[in-house]
Design a protein around this motif. Structure first.
Motif, PDB file in Angstrom:
ATOM      1  N   UNK A 469      75.723 -55.422 -37.299  1.00 50.22           N
ATOM      2  CA  UNK A 469      76.588 -55.378 -38.812  1.00 50.22           C
ATOM      3  C   UNK A 469      75.265 -55.474 -39.468  1.00 50.22           C
ATOM      4  N   UNK A 470      73.972 -55.978 -38.958  1.00 51.11           N
ATOM      5  CA  UNK A 470      72.013 -55.723 -40.041  1.00 51.11           C
ATOM      6  C   UNK A 470      72.028 -54.156 -39.806  1.00 51.11           C
ATOM      7  N   UNK A 471      72.415 -53.498 -38.783  1.00 49.45           N
ATOM      8  CA  UNK A 471      71.797 -51.859 -38.758  1.00 49.45           C
ATOM      9  C   UNK A 471      72.403 -51.268 -39.438  1.00 49.45           C
ATOM     10  N   UNK A 472      74.293 -51.605 -39.815  1.00 42.59           N
ATOM     11  CA  UNK A 472      74.905 -50.470 -40.327  1.00 42.59           C
ATOM     12  C   UNK A 472      74.638 -51.235 -42.413  1.00 42.59           C
ATOM     13  N   UNK A 473      74.129 -51.670 -42.578  1.00 42.86           N
ATOM     14  CA  UNK A 473      73.838 -52.239 -43.734  1.00 42.86           C
ATOM     15  C   UNK A 473      71.938 -52.096 -43.999  1.00 42.86           C
ATOM     16  N   UNK A 474      71.446 -51.613 -42.735  1.00 41.91           N
ATOM     17  CA  UNK A 474      70.487 -51.159 -43.279  1.00 41.91           C
ATOM     18  C   UNK A 474      70.761 -49.624 -43.506  1.00 41.91           C
ATOM     19  N   UNK A 475      71.733 -48.820 -43.429  1.00 40.21           N
ATOM     20  CA  UNK A 475      71.959 -47.500 -42.686  1.00 40.21           C
ATOM     21  C   UNK A 475      72.563 -47.549 -44.756  1.00 40.21           C
ATOM     22  N   UNK A 476      73.053 -48.909 -45.019  1.00 47.19           N
ATOM     23  CA  UNK A 476      74.002 -48.890 -46.653  1.00 47.19           C
ATOM     24  C   UNK A 476      73.110 -48.576 -47.512  1.00 47.19           C
ATOM     25  N   UNK A 477      72.047 -48.890 -47.214  1.00 49.33           N
ATOM     26  CA  UNK A 477      70.562 -49.884 -48.408  1.00 49.33           C
ATOM     27  C   UNK A 477      69.778 -47.824 -48.379  1.00 49.33           C
ATOM     28  N   UNK A 479      67.981 -44.924 -49.449  1.00 50.23           N
ATOM     29  CA  UNK A 479      68.676 -44.134 -50.512  1.00 50.23           C
ATOM     30  C   UNK A 479      69.276 -42.584 -50.356  1.00 50.23           C
ATOM     31  N   UNK A 480      70.388 -42.765 -50.678  1.00 54.24           N
ATOM     32  CA  UNK A 480      71.226 -41.209 -50.905  1.00 54.24           C
ATOM     33  C   UNK A 480      72.372 -41.466 -50.167  1.00 54.24           C
ATOM     34  N   UNK A 481      72.805 -42.724 -49.705  1.00 55.24           N
ATOM     35  CA  UNK A 481      73.581 -43.295 -48.544  1.00 55.24           C
ATOM     36  C   UNK A 481      74.926 -44.162 -49.145  1.00 55.24           C
ATOM     37  N   UNK A 482      74.518 -44.235 -50.464  1.00 52.48           N
ATOM     38  CA  UNK A 482      75.643 -44.811 -51.302  1.00 52.48           C
ATOM     39  C   UNK A 482      77.134 -43.916 -51.272  1.00 52.48           C
ATOM     40  N   UNK A 483      76.587 -42.081 -51.541  1.00 51.29           N
ATOM     41  CA  UNK A 483      77.772 -42.014 -51.249  1.00 51.29           C
ATOM     42  C   UNK A 483      78.892 -41.816 -50.210  1.00 51.29           C
ATOM     43  N   UNK A 484      77.747 -42.102 -48.905  1.00 54.19           N
ATOM     44  CA  UNK A 484      78.386 -42.421 -48.090  1.00 54.19           C
ATOM     45  C   UNK A 484      79.257 -43.329 -47.403  1.00 54.19           C
ATOM     46  N   UNK A 485      79.149 -44.730 -48.375  1.00 56.12           N
ATOM     47  CA  UNK A 485      79.032 -45.864 -48.436  1.00 56.12           C
ATOM     48  C   UNK A 485      81.023 -46.132 -47.394  1.00 56.12           C
ATOM     49  N   UNK A 486      82.056 -45.572 -47.581  1.00 54.32           N
ATOM     50  CA  UNK A 486      82.832 -45.240 -47.134  1.00 54.32           C
ATOM     51  C   UNK A 486      82.533 -44.783 -45.570  1.00 54.32           C
ATOM     52  N   UNK A 487      82.194 -43.732 -44.817  1.00 54.41           N
ATOM     53  CA  UNK A 487      82.051 -43.201 -43.865  1.00 54.41           C
ATOM     54  C   UNK A 487      81.213 -44.162 -42.985  1.00 54.41           C
ATOM     55  N   UNK A 488      80.124 -45.262 -43.774  1.00 56.23           N
ATOM     56  CA  UNK A 488      79.335 -46.390 -42.613  1.00 56.23           C
ATOM     57  C   UNK A 488      80.568 -46.961 -42.863  1.00 56.23           C
ATOM     58  N   UNK A 489      81.103 -47.905 -43.489  1.00 60.24           N
ATOM     59  CA  UNK A 489      81.978 -48.483 -43.192  1.00 60.24           C
ATOM     60  C   UNK A 489      82.992 -48.505 -42.451  1.00 60.24           C
ATOM     61  N   UNK A 490      83.562 -47.226 -41.992  1.00 61.07           N
ATOM     62  CA  UNK A 490      83.913 -46.809 -41.004  1.00 61.07           C
ATOM     63  C   UNK A 490      83.559 -47.021 -39.479  1.00 61.07           C
ATOM     64  N   UNK A 523      81.819 -59.229 -46.984  1.00 56.53           N
ATOM     65  CA  UNK A 523      81.961 -58.700 -48.441  1.00 56.53           C
ATOM     66  C   UNK A 523      80.756 -58.199 -49.438  1.00 56.53           C
ATOM     67  N   UNK A 524      79.846 -59.528 -48.784  1.00 60.73           N
ATOM     68  CA  UNK A 524      78.671 -58.456 -49.509  1.00 60.73           C
ATOM     69  C   UNK A 524      77.936 -57.128 -49.244  1.00 60.73           C
ATOM     70  N   UNK A 525      78.624 -56.665 -47.956  1.00 60.92           N
ATOM     71  CA  UNK A 525      77.860 -55.260 -47.710  1.00 60.92           C
ATOM     72  C   UNK A 525      79.364 -54.562 -48.649  1.00 60.92           C
ATOM     73  N   UNK A 526      80.119 -54.532 -48.765  1.00 60.89           N
ATOM     74  CA  UNK A 526      81.475 -53.624 -48.587  1.00 60.89           C
ATOM     75  C   UNK A 526      82.738 -55.042 -50.220  1.00 60.89           C
ATOM     76  N   UNK A 527      81.422 -54.920 -51.585  1.00 58.81           N
ATOM     77  CA  UNK A 527      82.439 -56.029 -52.637  1.00 58.81           C
ATOM     78  C   UNK A 527      83.897 -55.275 -52.982  1.00 58.81           C
ATOM     79  N   UNK A 528      83.757 -54.374 -53.088  1.00 58.74           N
ATOM     80  CA  UNK A 528      85.400 -53.337 -53.926  1.00 58.74           C
ATOM     81  C   UNK A 528      86.329 -54.125 -53.047  1.00 58.74           C
ATOM     82  N   UNK A 529      85.813 -54.351 -51.499  1.00 59.18           N
ATOM     83  CA  UNK A 529      87.076 -54.313 -51.411  1.00 59.18           C
ATOM     84  C   UNK A 529      87.365 -55.496 -50.388  1.00 59.18           C
TER      85      UNK A 529
END
Length: 530
Positions: A469-477, A479-490, A523-529
């Motif tokens: 979870x820590x790793x993918x949170x780092x991926x999410x934060x 730069x330029x990875x916000x648009x890939x949020x759904x892919x990272x979530x999967x 929920x912290x990583x994906x508040x929209x969900x």
């Protein structure tokens, strides 16, 4: 992505095999590129006066962890029994226990009945009561009481708890109500179920003793204080500690404090509740009563563990006191053991000061001043120091240089393997301590752990889960990875699914506490969900 070249202590063939297994069995590494992690400072910890009692329903996960940590020490968790009862303790079934117990109690009769029989014999044969002798050897109350305690203890270790309770009732029918028997009953209840409900029942046992005017022994107090402290029921433990220390009759108080078990339980309570002043006052009281020769390294180590907690709660100035305590332990003429060294390492770790931790480890390994061989217990303590750098992260190169050195020293000196060591490695792979996660290393360590015959447990399993979870949170934060949020979530959900399958494979319980923690992070990583 190519695996980053590291100095993992594995042969080329093993590393090649690990790489092959990563491609086959582990979730995608599509987003495993390196990044900088923006660490947040750790929140404050409540003071001891604000520590609440832990409710029964919230404790289940904690009891599981305690049981797992204590499982390998099962042989040391028995009540002390005299050697003459080895035949009972070595029994492998309830039938054998009864057989050997009967050998000790077969001629025993309750004291009142025995006295009446002696008087009848004296009247009929004109023999003086005091000079009466029996053809059969009558076991003493102490012998029978110890035999029953040994039998109940053995039932507990064999997990035959109902048989143990039945033996206690049998002893009561024989009018045997010794403090040791009640202490063993308390031990049996906590061995069966380490919970708040069991602790409550144990305190009811104490009330029963007091009602029957059976004076609680040091072992009774020690068992209750130890278990109350372990369960976080600090208010209950405090009442008993106060009761022990406020005994007015000097002889009785001396008898209580002679017990090393009781002294250890009291000091452990003070350490867990970070009452360092009270612990030192209690230590001074022991010195005044019994002399410095009665103070051993375990007492110093226990107090140091409390100092370590205080340092971790924002009192780094206590490091001087910790060093002074360690010096006093050595100057006292007692040979420092691994527990004492680890307590000092934990103090440095909570500063955090990894260099001092490494210096203590080097001192142990040098053999110049000490003859203490570090086990996995020590290496885990040093490795744990790195997890304290989340607020002030090291660089990736610095952090993994320390880890590689620790692994190298552990392998060179042939230290034993332990699942906790790998659990800490998993956590470190999450990257919070060095601004950069490493999922490939996480998979490599996990495969290495399994290759060495170790099975996933509750703490190590949770570490494996949250490191991902820590790793993918780092991926999410990144730069330029916000648009890939759904892919990272999967990818994250795929990783969680893989970990859950591993939990099922190794029969690892996923408690509601850990489930809630995971849900909070998601929920912290994906508040929209939400």
């Amino acid at each position: 992505k190519h695996m980053r070249q590291t100095s993992l202590t594995m042969s080329a063939s093993v590393l090649q095999n690990v790489t092959r297994r990563i491609k086959c069995t582990h979730p995608t590494l599509q987003h495993a590129q390196k990044h900088l992690f923006s660490s947040q400072s750790v929140g404050g910890i409540e003071t001891i006066s604000k520590i609440p009692e832990i409710s029964t329903q919230d404790y289940n996960w904690r009891a599981q962890v305690i049981s797992e940590k204590r499982l390998h020490r099962r042989g040391n968790r028995m009540m002390a029994t005299p050697q003459k009862f080895d035949s009972i303790y070595n029994a492998n079934s309830v039938e054998e226990i009864h057989k050997h117990l009967n050998a000790f109690i077969q001629n025993y009769v309750p004291s009142n009945t025995q006295r009446i029989l002696e008087m009848v014999d004296a009247v009929s044969s004109s023999v003086d009561v005091d000079s009466h002798t029996s053809e059969k050897e009558i076991p003493t109350l102490k012998t029978v009481s110890n035999a029953f305690a040994s039998a109940i203890n053995r039932c507990g270790l064999l997990k035959e708890f109902d048989a143990g309770y039945a033996l206690f009732e049998q002893a009561k029918k024989l009018e045997i109500r010794s403090p040791k028997l009640y202490a063993t009953l308390i031990w049996l209840k906590m061995e069966q179920n380490m919970s708040q409900q069991s602790l409550h029942e144990c305190f009811e046992i104490l009330s029963e003793m007091e009602q029957k005017r059976i004076r609680p022994s040091a072992v009774v107090y020690a068992e209750l204080i130890k278990n109350a402290t372990m369960l976080g029921a600090y208010n209950k433990a405090a009442i008993l500690v106060q009761k022990v220390r406020s005994v007015q009759e000097q002889k009785l108080k001396t008898n209580l404090l002679e017990s090393r078990t009781l002294r250890a339980s009291v000091l452990n309570y003070y350490a867990k509740t970070v009452q360092i002043t009270e612990a030192l006052e209690f230590l001074s009281e022991i010195v005044e009563t019994f002399g410095m020769s009665e103070i051993h390294t375990v007492e110093y180590a226990t107090i140091l563990s409390g100092v370590a907690v205080a340092i971790g709660r924002g009192q780094p100035e206590l490091m001087k006191a910790a060093e002074k305590l360690f010096q006093k332990a050595v100057q006292n003429g007692k040979h420092p053991n691994e527990t004492l060294f680890c307590s000092l390492i934990n103090c440095y770790a909570n500063v955090p000061d990894i260099d001092s931790c490494m210096s203590v480890l080097d001192s142990m390994l040098s053999g110049t001043n000490w003859n203490v061989k570090p086990t996995s217990f020590t290496y885990c303590a040093v490795l744990r120091a790195l997890t304290k750098y989340n607020a002030q992260p090291l660089t990736y190169a610095q952090g993994w240089k320390y880890i590689d050195d620790i692994i190298r020293l552990k392998n060179v000196h042939h230290s034993d393997d332990h699942i906790a060591f790998y659990g800490l490695l998993f956590t470190l792979c999450g990257g919070k301590f060095c601004q950069q996660s490493d999922l490939q290393k996480l998979y490599a360590f996990y495969d290495e752990m399994k290759a060495r015959g170790m099975k996933l447990g509750i703490p190590s399993g949770y570490a494996l889960l949250m490191a991902g979870v820590d790793h993918f949170e780092c991926e999410l934060h990144q730069k330029n990875n916000e648009e890939n949020a759904q892919e990272i979530k999967q990818d994250l959900l795929q990783y969680i699914e893989w970990v859950m399958k591993e939990f099922t494979t190794y029969n690892v319980a996923f408690s509601s506490h850990h489930r809630n923690k995971l849900q909070e992070r998601l929920q912290q990583m994906f508040p929209e969900d939400t």
